[in-house]
Design a protein around this motif. Sequence first.
Motif, PDB file in Angstrom:
ATOM      1  N   GLY A 134       0.851  -1.178   0.000  1.00  0.00           N
ATOM      2  CA  GLY A 134       0.000   0.000   0.000  1.00  0.00           C
ATOM      3  C   GLY A 134       0.889   1.231   0.000  1.00  0.00           C
ATOM      4  N   PHE A 135       0.434   2.274  -0.672  1.00  0.00           N
ATOM      5  CA  PHE A 135       1.269   3.469  -0.854  1.00  0.00           C
ATOM      6  C   PHE A 135       0.585   4.714  -0.274  1.00  0.00           C
ATOM      7  CE2 PHE A 135       2.355   0.428  -4.124  1.00  0.00           C
ATOM      8  CZ  PHE A 135       3.733   0.526  -4.271  1.00  0.00           C
ATOM      9  N   GLY A 136       1.406   5.625   0.197  1.00  0.00           N
ATOM     10  CA  GLY A 136       0.889   6.919   0.647  1.00  0.00           C
ATOM     11  C   GLY A 136       1.904   8.000   0.343  1.00  0.00           C
ATOM     12  N   ARG A 137       1.437   9.081  -0.238  1.00  0.00           N
ATOM     13  CA  ARG A 137       2.315  10.212  -0.545  1.00  0.00           C
ATOM     14  C   ARG A 137       1.713  11.442   0.112  1.00  0.00           C
ATOM     15  NH1 ARG A 137       3.643  13.983  -4.939  1.00  0.00           N
ATOM     16  NH2 ARG A 137       5.925  13.979  -5.132  1.00  0.00           N
ATOM     17  N   PHE A 138       2.511  12.118   0.937  1.00  0.00           N
ATOM     18  CA  PHE A 138       1.984  13.187   1.788  1.00  0.00           C
ATOM     19  C   PHE A 138       2.781  14.479   1.625  1.00  0.00           C
ATOM     20  CE2 PHE A 138       1.260   9.045   3.601  1.00  0.00           C
ATOM     21  CZ  PHE A 138      -0.072   9.072   3.979  1.00  0.00           C
ATOM     22  N   ILE A 139       2.054  15.579   1.580  1.00  0.00           N
ATOM     23  CA  ILE A 139       2.680  16.896   1.589  1.00  0.00           C
ATOM     24  C   ILE A 139       2.106  17.658   2.777  1.00  0.00           C
ATOM     25  CG2 ILE A 139       2.927  19.085   0.345  1.00  0.00           C
ATOM     26  CD1 ILE A 139       2.832  17.505  -2.263  1.00  0.00           C
ATOM     27  N   ASN A 140       2.987  18.160   3.633  1.00  0.00           N
ATOM     28  CA  ASN A 140       2.542  18.818   4.873  1.00  0.00           C
ATOM     29  C   ASN A 140       1.580  17.935   5.661  1.00  0.00           C
ATOM     30  OD1 ASN A 140       4.039  21.179   4.448  1.00  0.00           O
ATOM     31  ND2 ASN A 140       2.453  21.999   3.098  1.00  0.00           N
ATOM     32  N   GLY A 141       1.842  16.639   5.667  1.00  0.00           N
ATOM     33  CA  GLY A 141       1.037  15.722   6.469  1.00  0.00           C
ATOM     34  C   GLY A 141      -0.269  15.291   5.836  1.00  0.00           C
ATOM     35  N   LYS A 142      -0.595  15.864   4.652  1.00  0.00           N
ATOM     36  CA  LYS A 142      -1.860  15.525   3.991  1.00  0.00           C
ATOM     37  C   LYS A 142      -1.592  14.694   2.742  1.00  0.00           C
ATOM     38  CE  LYS A 142      -4.306  18.018   6.808  1.00  0.00           C
ATOM     39  NZ  LYS A 142      -5.150  17.333   7.811  1.00  0.00           N
ATOM     40  N   PRO A 143      -2.394  13.673   2.501  1.00  0.00           N
ATOM     41  CA  PRO A 143      -2.179  12.844   1.307  1.00  0.00           C
ATOM     42  C   PRO A 143      -2.462  13.624   0.027  1.00  0.00           C
ATOM     43  CG  PRO A 143      -4.230  12.235   2.403  1.00  0.00           C
ATOM     44  CD  PRO A 143      -3.561  13.230   3.300  1.00  0.00           C
ATOM     45  N   VAL A 144      -1.670  13.338  -1.001  1.00  0.00           N
ATOM     46  CA  VAL A 144      -1.956  13.929  -2.314  1.00  0.00           C
ATOM     47  C   VAL A 144      -3.154  13.200  -2.926  1.00  0.00           C
ATOM     48  CG1 VAL A 144       0.451  14.656  -2.620  1.00  0.00           C
ATOM     49  CG2 VAL A 144      -0.311  12.419  -3.517  1.00  0.00           C
ATOM     50  N   ASP A 145      -3.563  13.634  -4.113  1.00  0.00           N
ATOM     51  CA  ASP A 145      -4.844  13.155  -4.642  1.00  0.00           C
ATOM     52  C   ASP A 145      -4.778  11.715  -5.177  1.00  0.00           C
ATOM     53  OD1 ASP A 145      -3.625  13.305  -7.123  1.00  0.00           O
ATOM     54  OD2 ASP A 145      -4.606  15.176  -7.683  1.00  0.00           O
ATOM     55  N   GLU A 146      -5.931  11.212  -5.523  1.00  0.00           N
ATOM     56  CA  GLU A 146      -6.046   9.823  -5.978  1.00  0.00           C
ATOM     57  C   GLU A 146      -5.277   9.591  -7.269  1.00  0.00           C
ATOM     58  OE1 GLU A 146      -9.971   8.108  -5.696  1.00  0.00           O
ATOM     59  OE2 GLU A 146      -9.546   6.714  -7.331  1.00  0.00           O
ATOM     60  N   ALA A 147      -5.314  10.568  -8.184  1.00  0.00           N
ATOM     61  CA  ALA A 147      -4.618  10.408  -9.471  1.00  0.00           C
ATOM     62  C   ALA A 147      -3.137  10.143  -9.242  1.00  0.00           C
ATOM     63  CB  ALA A 147      -4.822  11.662 -10.329  1.00  0.00           C
ATOM     64  N   GLN A 148      -2.511  10.888  -8.326  1.00  0.00           N
ATOM     65  CA  GLN A 148      -1.091  10.651  -8.044  1.00  0.00           C
ATOM     66  C   GLN A 148      -0.875   9.266  -7.448  1.00  0.00           C
ATOM     67  OE1 GLN A 148       1.670  13.547  -6.389  1.00  0.00           O
ATOM     68  NE2 GLN A 148       0.143  15.162  -6.647  1.00  0.00           N
ATOM     69  N   HIS A 149      -1.786   8.841  -6.598  1.00  0.00           N
ATOM     70  CA  HIS A 149      -1.626   7.523  -5.976  1.00  0.00           C
ATOM     71  C   HIS A 149      -1.797   6.381  -6.982  1.00  0.00           C
ATOM     72  CE1 HIS A 149      -1.682   9.633  -2.076  1.00  0.00           C
ATOM     73  NE2 HIS A 149      -1.043   8.575  -1.654  1.00  0.00           N
ATOM     74  N   ARG A 150      -2.462   6.659  -8.089  1.00  0.00           N
ATOM     75  CA  ARG A 150      -2.601   5.606  -9.103  1.00  0.00           C
ATOM     76  C   ARG A 150      -1.266   5.348  -9.818  1.00  0.00           C
ATOM     77  NH1 ARG A 150      -7.184   3.533  -8.957  1.00  0.00           N
ATOM     78  NH2 ARG A 150      -9.071   4.732  -8.532  1.00  0.00           N
ATOM     79  N   THR A 151      -0.344   6.293  -9.724  1.00  0.00           N
ATOM     80  CA  THR A 151       0.932   6.125 -10.435  1.00  0.00           C
ATOM     81  C   THR A 151       1.973   5.336  -9.626  1.00  0.00           C
ATOM     82  OG1 THR A 151       1.984   8.143  -9.558  1.00  0.00           O
ATOM     83  CG2 THR A 151       0.568   8.401 -11.494  1.00  0.00           C
TER      84      THR A 151
END
Lengths: 172, 172
Positions: A134-151
């Motif tokens: 499972g992946f998570g990408r965060f900026i300032n503690g908040k996850p980026v959007d779904e489109a980025q997570h699809r990559t």
Amino acid sequence: MIVLAAILLIVLLASVPYLVAIAFAQAPAGDASADASPIFGVTIPTGYKQWELIAPAEEAAPLNELRAVVGNQTAVDAYQAGKLPFPDGTILVKRAWEKKQSPEFASATIPGAATTVQVMVKDSRKYAATGGWGFGRFINGKPVDEAQHRTCFACHEARAKSYDYVFTRLAL
Amino acid sequence: MIVLAAILLIVLLASVPYLVAIAFAQAPAGDASADASPIFGVTIPTGYKQWELIAPAEEAAPLNELRAVVGNQTAVDAYQAGKLPFPDGTILVKRAWEKKQSPEFASATIPGAATTVQVMVKDSRKYAATGGWGFGRFINGKPVDEAQHRTCFACHEARAKSYDYVFTRLAL
């Protein structure tokens, strides 16, 4: 009536630890108060800054970042044993910073502002469709959007499949 | 005669823990079996790879290295509290590696072979002549020569005196 109220109060107070435990259990792999990533529901794990260093890295333009991947004990044990695939419970966190020239030493590049925190959590059943990760990408503690997570998985699958979809090797 | 020999043997065996303790006490700040640096007598501390990351860094040519400074708990506490000077017992270790292009991601630079391990130990009395810091520079676990160790403090004093002779800041 007072006795009944007292009993109810006691029951209520006694159940607090269970309610807290349930609340925490529902947050996957980390801090219950943190936002979870879309698709995967991955959160920034509590205390990751105390985790052991797996390796530093540097990323060229356009990102121009200094990075450091840290891992929880399950990750460290697997790396040290050369164990692939990584076992369930493995968590890797990539910290990243803007590059900045050291004001005291011209040839040295040091961390500027933090940019992203990126998390990989191994759960071979929950994330079976994405190599067990499972992946998570965060900026300032908040996850980026779904489109980025699809990559995330597409790139890890294309380039790092032979090492259980993980880029980073343990720096010895 | 046998009784005397037995008594001597008992005395000898009983003193083993003390002899061991003395041997360890003479090795400053770390593994008693490791070689100590000239001038300062600093050794590579046991378990430093488990210590918390203070910051990664990159060093340009001619060294061309990726680096990561880790610190013991005393160091981490001082950094987080913004406490200067660093208290006695602070130990910082700078790990360094040759740079290597990632075979899987062209824009990423990752650690190659380890180059040096550099250690700073704070003991304001023992190292009063060098700002309270003892220095050790190691290649393959062995300290480099005395001439190299004579350069440590001069450079830290000239460039990093305002931050208690330490270059590295905590990466947030």
